[in-house]
Design a protein around this motif. Structure first.
Motif, mmCIF file in Angstrom:
data_model
loop_
_atom_site.group_PDB
_atom_site.id
_atom_site.type_symbol
_atom_site.label_atom_id
_atom_site.label_comp_id
_atom_site.label_asym_id
_atom_site.label_seq_id
_atom_site.Cartn_x
_atom_site.Cartn_y
_atom_site.Cartn_z
ATOM 1 N N PRO A 62 -7.429 1.706 2.177
ATOM 2 C CA PRO A 62 -6.437 2.629 2.746
ATOM 3 C C PRO A 62 -5.248 1.946 3.408
ATOM 4 C CG PRO A 62 -8.645 3.289 3.365
ATOM 5 C CD PRO A 62 -8.781 1.968 2.671
ATOM 6 N N THR A 63 -5.467 0.763 3.986
ATOM 7 C CA THR A 63 -4.340 0.127 4.680
ATOM 8 C C THR A 63 -3.376 -0.552 3.694
ATOM 9 O OG1 THR A 63 -5.667 -1.821 5.124
ATOM 10 C CG2 THR A 63 -5.533 -0.204 6.888
ATOM 11 N N ASP A 64 -3.744 -0.543 2.402
ATOM 12 C CA ASP A 64 -2.808 -1.053 1.388
ATOM 13 C C ASP A 64 -1.846 0.041 0.919
ATOM 14 O OD1 ASP A 64 -4.019 -3.456 1.501
ATOM 15 O OD2 ASP A 64 -5.088 -3.289 -0.416
ATOM 16 N N VAL A 65 -2.120 1.285 1.296
ATOM 17 C CA VAL A 65 -1.305 2.397 0.813
ATOM 18 C C VAL A 65 -0.033 2.483 1.662
ATOM 19 C CG1 VAL A 65 -1.214 4.883 0.409
ATOM 20 C CG2 VAL A 65 -3.339 3.630 -0.013
ATOM 21 N N ARG A 66 1.050 2.002 1.106
ATOM 22 C CA ARG A 66 2.333 1.920 1.823
ATOM 23 C C ARG A 66 3.424 2.359 0.871
ATOM 24 N NH1 ARG A 66 1.523 -3.092 5.863
ATOM 25 N NH2 ARG A 66 -0.691 -2.818 6.157
ATOM 26 N N LYS A 67 3.373 3.658 0.497
ATOM 27 C CA LYS A 67 4.298 4.158 -0.524
ATOM 28 C C LYS A 67 4.987 5.430 -0.077
ATOM 29 C CE LYS A 67 2.721 4.972 -4.521
ATOM 30 N NZ LYS A 67 1.443 5.336 -5.161
ATOM 31 N N SER A 68 6.308 5.495 -0.321
ATOM 32 C CA SER A 68 7.077 6.668 0.103
ATOM 33 C C SER A 68 6.604 7.956 -0.573
ATOM 34 C CB SER A 68 8.560 6.471 -0.212
ATOM 35 O OG SER A 68 9.072 5.367 0.476
#
Ligand code: SAM
Length: 263
Positions: free
Chosen positions: A13-19
């Protein structure tokens, strides 16, 4: 029990960095809980008339709410007599907002539109644009932020104003997180706190009374950075309030409100 089964953050979950990920985050269960999270009555009390007054002082008549969510800000402005167009990229949020506005006796004008391509769907100009409720934080890269702000700028009349708020991430990043920052909304019915924070991600956990848990992955905007971007897209004057006050110690407010003037 997997209380977050409707949200999909994958294995890391902490890899999810998407607009674009906000579309997966505002799933039905969470959208339904949202109004439980933001108790409209107590929120209206906390906010007072600051936003309404800022708009009235400037003679604003027509407002575009770009982050309508479930409709709290739009409905308050409709009640105060403004002409409001309510936009959001998420159709479930807009449906909920429309339903909420009906309960208050308003037929909300809604437009589904992503900030980055707002002008494709909105073909009018406005005296003011509001982007409130810590929404701008959903954009994860600078290009998206610049694109969104440029669209807002273009949709404003020549003397228009943008009201954009954000959490005080400087304080969360620099002071570290402590339980004093845990927020309990609606009495104790929702607890909210950042479960993970680094310079590129603030992952907030929302736990409701029925033990259901949802998350939002957000970009921790530093105050000075947001102000710089606003200047760079062309806003001439930017005033930043802290918890609706003009003077404050930097680490005290929970929220900053940027009031960005086009001229
Ligand atoms: N302003 C409301 C409030 O304060 O109650 C709702 C705020 S909610 C935290 C953020 C909203 O921004 C969500 O409804 C989400 O769908 C919307 N949003 C996030 N990213 C977006 C984007 N790129 N384009 C359009 N809407 C977006």
């Amino acid at each position: 029990m997997n209380n977050t089964k409707n949200q999909d953050f994958g294995d890391n979950p902490t890899d999810v960095r998407k607009s674009d990920h906000y579309q997966e985050e505002y799933v039905t269960g969470f959208v339904d809980k949202w109004d439980e999270l933001i108790d409209w009555e107590s929120r209206a009390k906390g906010e007072g008339n600051t936003i309404i007054n800022i708009l009235k002082e400037r003679g604003v008549k027509k407002v575009l709410d770009v982050a309508t969510g479930t409709g709290f800000n739009s409905v308050r402005l409709l009640q105060a007599g403004f002409e409001v167009v309510s936009a959001d990229g998420n159709p479930e949020m807009l449906a909920k907002a429309f339903e909420n506005a009906r309960k208050y006796g308003y037929l909300m004008r809604t437009v589904q539109a992503d900030w980055r391509w707002m002008k494709q769907d909105v073909h009018e100009n406005f005296d003011a644009i509001i982007c409130l409720g810590n929404s701008f934080t959903h954009l994860f890269n600078e290009r998206d932020r610049r694109k969104a702000l440029a669209e807002f700028y273009a949709l404003l009349k020549h003397d228009g104003v943008l009201l954009l708020d954000q959490r005080n991430y400087d304080s969360i990043l620099d002071q570290g997180y402590s339980s004093k920052h845990a927020h309990y909304y609606c009495g104790d019915s929702v607890s909210v706190y950042p479960e993970h924070v680094d310079e590129g991600l603030a992952r907030f956990r929302y736990e409701f009374l029925d033990n259901s848990v949802y998350y939002l992955n957000m970009f921790p905007l530093r105050k000075g950075y947001t102000r710089r971007l606003l200047h760079e897209v062309g806003f001439q004057e930017i005033k930043t309030l802290g918890d609706f006050k003009e003077t404050y110690k930097e680490d005290e407010p929970d929220f900053f409100l940027h009031v960005a003037e086009k001229e």
